[in-house]
Design a protein around this motif. Structure first.
Motif, PDB file in Angstrom:
ATOM      1  N   VAL A  51      17.125  43.461 -17.221  1.00 25.23           N
ATOM      2  CA  VAL A  51      17.949  44.523 -17.264  1.00 25.23           C
ATOM      3  C   VAL A  51      17.198  45.292 -18.671  1.00 25.23           C
ATOM      4  O   VAL A  51      16.912  44.846 -19.821  1.00 25.23           O
ATOM      5  CB  VAL A  51      19.462  44.443 -17.633  1.00 25.23           C
ATOM      6  N   VAL A  52      17.453  46.709 -18.595  1.00 31.46           N
ATOM      7  CA  VAL A  52      17.097  47.462 -19.792  1.00 31.46           C
ATOM      8  C   VAL A  52      18.435  47.916 -20.319  1.00 31.46           C
ATOM      9  O   VAL A  52      19.135  48.368 -20.017  1.00 31.46           O
ATOM     10  CB  VAL A  52      16.171  48.727 -19.347  1.00 31.46           C
ATOM     11  N   ALA A  53      18.300  47.683 -21.688  1.00 22.17           N
ATOM     12  CA  ALA A  53      19.398  47.976 -22.639  1.00 22.17           C
ATOM     13  C   ALA A  53      19.719  49.262 -22.808  1.00 22.17           C
ATOM     14  O   ALA A  53      18.469  50.071 -22.999  1.00 22.17           O
ATOM     15  CB  ALA A  53      19.200  47.145 -23.858  1.00 22.17           C
ATOM     16  N   ASP A  54      20.760  49.846 -23.287  1.00 21.96           N
ATOM     17  CA  ASP A  54      20.824  51.095 -23.593  1.00 21.96           C
ATOM     18  C   ASP A  54      20.775  50.908 -25.196  1.00 21.96           C
ATOM     19  O   ASP A  54      21.890  50.677 -25.751  1.00 21.96           O
ATOM     20  CB  ASP A  54      22.173  51.867 -22.966  1.00 21.96           C
ATOM     21  N   PRO A  55      20.012  51.573 -25.947  1.00 25.99           N
ATOM     22  CA  PRO A  55      19.792  51.485 -27.419  1.00 25.99           C
ATOM     23  C   PRO A  55      20.627  52.368 -28.227  1.00 25.99           C
ATOM     24  O   PRO A  55      20.860  52.021 -29.478  1.00 25.99           O
ATOM     25  CB  PRO A  55      18.495  51.479 -27.796  1.00 25.99           C
ATOM     26  N   LEU A  56      21.284  53.269 -27.470  1.00 23.44           N
ATOM     27  CA  LEU A  56      22.014  54.403 -28.058  1.00 23.44           C
ATOM     28  C   LEU A  56      23.475  54.227 -27.781  1.00 23.44           C
ATOM     29  O   LEU A  56      24.550  55.031 -28.306  1.00 23.44           O
ATOM     30  CB  LEU A  56      21.594  55.789 -27.627  1.00 23.44           C
ATOM     31  N   VAL A  86      13.827  41.322  -5.410  1.00 19.97           N
ATOM     32  CA  VAL A  86      14.557  41.145  -6.361  1.00 19.97           C
ATOM     33  C   VAL A  86      15.751  40.320  -6.358  1.00 19.97           C
ATOM     34  O   VAL A  86      16.578  40.238  -5.627  1.00 19.97           O
ATOM     35  CB  VAL A  86      15.262  42.685  -6.874  1.00 19.97           C
ATOM     36  N   ALA A  87      15.495  39.160  -7.215  1.00 24.92           N
ATOM     37  CA  ALA A  87      16.748  38.357  -7.601  1.00 24.92           C
ATOM     38  C   ALA A  87      17.569  38.705  -8.649  1.00 24.92           C
ATOM     39  O   ALA A  87      17.274  38.962  -9.734  1.00 24.92           O
ATOM     40  CB  ALA A  87      16.384  36.988  -8.007  1.00 24.92           C
ATOM     41  N   GLU A  88      18.650  39.354  -8.171  1.00 27.13           N
ATOM     42  CA  GLU A  88      19.456  40.151  -9.150  1.00 27.13           C
ATOM     43  C   GLU A  88      20.493  39.384  -9.874  1.00 27.13           C
ATOM     44  O   GLU A  88      21.256  38.473  -9.350  1.00 27.13           O
ATOM     45  CB  GLU A  88      20.392  41.055  -8.120  1.00 27.13           C
ATOM     46  N   ALA A  89      20.785  39.850 -11.135  1.00 32.58           N
ATOM     47  CA  ALA A  89      21.891  39.165 -12.040  1.00 32.58           C
ATOM     48  C   ALA A  89      21.804  37.721 -12.186  1.00 32.58           C
ATOM     49  O   ALA A  89      22.877  37.083 -12.088  1.00 32.58           O
ATOM     50  CB  ALA A  89      23.390  39.800 -11.506  1.00 32.58           C
ATOM     51  N   GLN A  94      19.773  38.079 -18.360  1.00 33.41           N
ATOM     52  CA  GLN A  94      20.641  37.438 -19.264  1.00 33.41           C
ATOM     53  C   GLN A  94      21.913  37.153 -18.849  1.00 33.41           C
ATOM     54  O   GLN A  94      22.667  37.289 -19.693  1.00 33.41           O
ATOM     55  CB  GLN A  94      20.473  38.539 -20.587  1.00 33.41           C
ATOM     56  N   ARG A  95      22.116  36.848 -17.672  1.00 30.78           N
ATOM     57  CA  ARG A  95      23.222  36.177 -17.212  1.00 30.78           C
ATOM     58  C   ARG A  95      23.653  34.945 -18.069  1.00 30.78           C
ATOM     59  O   ARG A  95      22.750  34.039 -18.116  1.00 30.78           O
ATOM     60  CB  ARG A  95      23.253  35.723 -15.713  1.00 30.78           C
ATOM     61  N   GLY A  96      24.761  35.026 -18.666  1.00 33.62           N
ATOM     62  CA  GLY A  96      25.315  34.069 -19.502  1.00 33.62           C
ATOM     63  C   GLY A  96      24.821  34.183 -20.741  1.00 33.62           C
ATOM     64  O   GLY A  96      24.971  33.321 -21.820  1.00 33.62           O
ATOM     65  N   MET A  97      23.911  35.053 -21.232  1.00 30.05           N
ATOM     66  CA  MET A  97      23.214  35.322 -22.649  1.00 30.05           C
ATOM     67  C   MET A  97      23.369  36.727 -22.848  1.00 30.05           C
ATOM     68  O   MET A  97      22.378  37.274 -23.392  1.00 30.05           O
ATOM     69  CB  MET A  97      21.705  34.764 -22.463  1.00 30.05           C
ATOM     70  N   GLY A  98      24.483  37.347 -22.658  1.00 32.30           N
ATOM     71  CA  GLY A  98      24.600  38.732 -23.146  1.00 32.30           C
ATOM     72  C   GLY A  98      25.158  39.742 -21.703  1.00 32.30           C
ATOM     73  O   GLY A  98      25.881  40.512 -22.139  1.00 32.30           O
ATOM     74  N   LEU A 121      14.144  44.199  -0.466  1.00 32.46           N
ATOM     75  CA  LEU A 121      15.153  42.803  -0.421  1.00 32.46           C
ATOM     76  C   LEU A 121      15.410  42.566  -1.634  1.00 32.46           C
ATOM     77  O   LEU A 121      14.887  42.545  -2.819  1.00 32.46           O
ATOM     78  CB  LEU A 121      13.977  41.901   0.001  1.00 32.46           C
ATOM     79  N   VAL A 122      16.775  42.263  -1.690  1.00 37.48           N
ATOM     80  CA  VAL A 122      17.515  41.807  -2.920  1.00 37.48           C
ATOM     81  C   VAL A 122      18.573  40.788  -2.610  1.00 37.48           C
ATOM     82  O   VAL A 122      19.215  40.545  -1.554  1.00 37.48           O
ATOM     83  CB  VAL A 122      18.389  42.901  -3.281  1.00 37.48           C
ATOM     84  N   ALA A 123      18.708  39.596  -3.518  1.00 37.64           N
ATOM     85  CA  ALA A 123      19.725  38.633  -3.418  1.00 37.64           C
ATOM     86  C   ALA A 123      20.247  38.425  -4.855  1.00 37.64           C
ATOM     87  O   ALA A 123      19.599  38.735  -5.790  1.00 37.64           O
ATOM     88  CB  ALA A 123      18.924  37.520  -2.866  1.00 37.64           C
ATOM     89  N   SER A 124      21.464  38.150  -4.846  1.00 36.60           N
ATOM     90  CA  SER A 124      22.192  38.375  -6.085  1.00 36.60           C
ATOM     91  C   SER A 124      22.927  37.029  -6.500  1.00 36.60           C
ATOM     92  O   SER A 124      23.583  36.435  -5.492  1.00 36.60           O
ATOM     93  CB  SER A 124      23.433  39.515  -6.125  1.00 36.60           C
ATOM     94  N   GLY A 125      22.986  36.851  -7.734  1.00 34.42           N
ATOM     95  CA  GLY A 125      23.520  35.550  -8.292  1.00 34.42           C
ATOM     96  C   GLY A 125      25.247  35.616  -8.219  1.00 34.42           C
ATOM     97  O   GLY A 125      25.746  36.457  -8.705  1.00 34.42           O
TER      98      GLY A 125
END
Length: 396
Positions: A51-56, A86-89, A94-98, A121-125
């Protein structure tokens, strides 16, 4: 005006060395990989995406995740255009680390919608991370937590990756406890799931998963559960960084069940396979090397094994460095690669994880990425490497 094509050694910078000095490093010429899939694939390949963080954002970054949603989804579109899923989340995000569960669910909703629009294609945790392991008292607590996340993901049309549970690792006392939990969840899912076995090198809280510290016994338990529910299991991803154990497990799986390699040390040979079979892929390193992975996989599907190996072989030293112990900090290297290659405009991570690796570690990522010809715009990569070094007190 067209940008001049770089030549070997025409661009350089100074990089720190282990001897506390600086060396002049001269860049190679990058490989011009396509931004879209060329050809077909004969392996199912997921990239676990960051994931891309929002620095602002006005948040306390160690305590609250703030996501740049536009850049995060744009990166997933980049992955889909290359023919990868995409294996999502997952842990790469950083699932479990932020990344907490409420933000994970928002990410999953946005990603599923974007995949539908893009044909991706997407599968999610689905896990139990909204349940504090210290507050977990029973298997029923674990089951209810899994059910809540599975239901929420399925409600938005998502496909499930059943993540390993820290809470189950805490309260599960043996194989029968794991059988109870997985039997209950697998009996309810709408579509076949991917089972995720994450080794404790990725998450120390998962030590002793499947009810034992004996890996052979753990594998027997996992295989028993998976094969007994083969109609509900699309595949299993194991992240043990042990290629022989993956091969052994692969050969014992029900033929209906795929093996998805999660071995970021040995993925090239595991995907290529042997006379007895091969692994598909669900890899964090595919986030960082997606264009090379896409091209290599397309060549493999076309029967050009030599080019597959030639393209992926130089990426393996990079991956082994990014995933070196403590392995759980690999996300820093993955995001650093995204920054060098222009997928985000800053080297900031949720949870402040940009500080999790040393300056020397980042400098070696730069060297290895260049040797693998993965720096898509060398001028930009050099400028950004210099900026990171400057912040850390090094004039390059």
């Amino acid at each position: 005006m067209n940008k001049p094509v770089p030549t070997e050694g025409s661009l350089s910078l100074k990089l720190p060395t282990a001897e506390r000095g600086l060396e002049t490093y001269r860049l190679s010429v990058p490989q011009a990989f396509s931004a879209k899939l060329t050809g077909e694939l004969n392996r199912v390949a997921f990239s676990a995406a960051h994931v891309v963080a929002d620095p602002l954002a006005s948040v306390d970054p160690w305590l609250e995740p703030a996501i740049d949603w536009d850049r995060t989804i744009a990166f997933r579109e980049h992955i889909w255009d290359l023919g990868l899923g995409v294996a999502e989340a997952m842990d790469t995000a950083q699932r479990g680390m932020g990344l907490d569960w409420p933000t994970s669910l928002e990410l999953i909703k946005k990603s599923v919608a974007a995949a539908r629009a893009r044909g991706g294609l997407v599968a999610s945790g689905a896990g139990t991370d909204h349940l504090n392991p210290d507050d977990t008292r029973s298997l029923d607590d674990v089951i209810r937590a899994y059910e809540e996340q599975v239901e929420a993901i399925e409600a938005v049309g998502g496909r499930i990756i059943l993540m390993a549970s820290r809470s189950l690792a805490r309260v599960g006392t043996g194989a029968s406890d794991y059988e109870t939990v997985y039997d209950r969840i697998l009996s309810q899912v709408r579509q076949p799931v991917i089972i995720h076995w994450l080794g404790d090198m990725f998450d120390p809280a998962l030590s002793g998963y499947w009810g034992t510290h004996d890996i052979d016994a753990a594998m027997n338990t996992a295989l028993g559960i998976i094969n007994a529910h083969a109609e509900k299991v699309d595949g299993v991803k194991i992240s043990l960084l042990d290629k022989q154990r993956e091969i052994d497990m692969r050969r014992r799986l029900d033929k209906r069940v795929k093996m998805y390699t999660g071995d970021d040390f040995n993925y090239a040979e595991l995907i290529a396979g042997d006379a007895h079979g091969f692994s598909h892929a669900l890899l964090g390193i595919f986030d960082a090397i997606a264009p090379a992975a896409s091209y290599a996989l397309s060549r493999l599907a076309d029967g050009d094994v030599a080019t597959f190996e030639d393209v992926l072989a130089p990426t393996v030293p990079l991956s082994r460095h990014i995933f070196k112990a403590p392995t759980r900090f690999y996300k820093t290297g993955v995001v650093f690669m995204a920054y060098l290659n222009g997928h985000q405009d800053h080297f900031t991570m949720i949870g402040g994880q940009e500080s999790a690796r040393s300056t020397l570690h980042l400098a070696q990522i730069f060297r290895l990425a260049d040797r693998a010809r993965l720096l898509t715009d060398p001028d930009r990569a050099v400028a950004r490497m210099k900026e990171v070094l400057a912040v850390r007190g090094i004039e390059a």
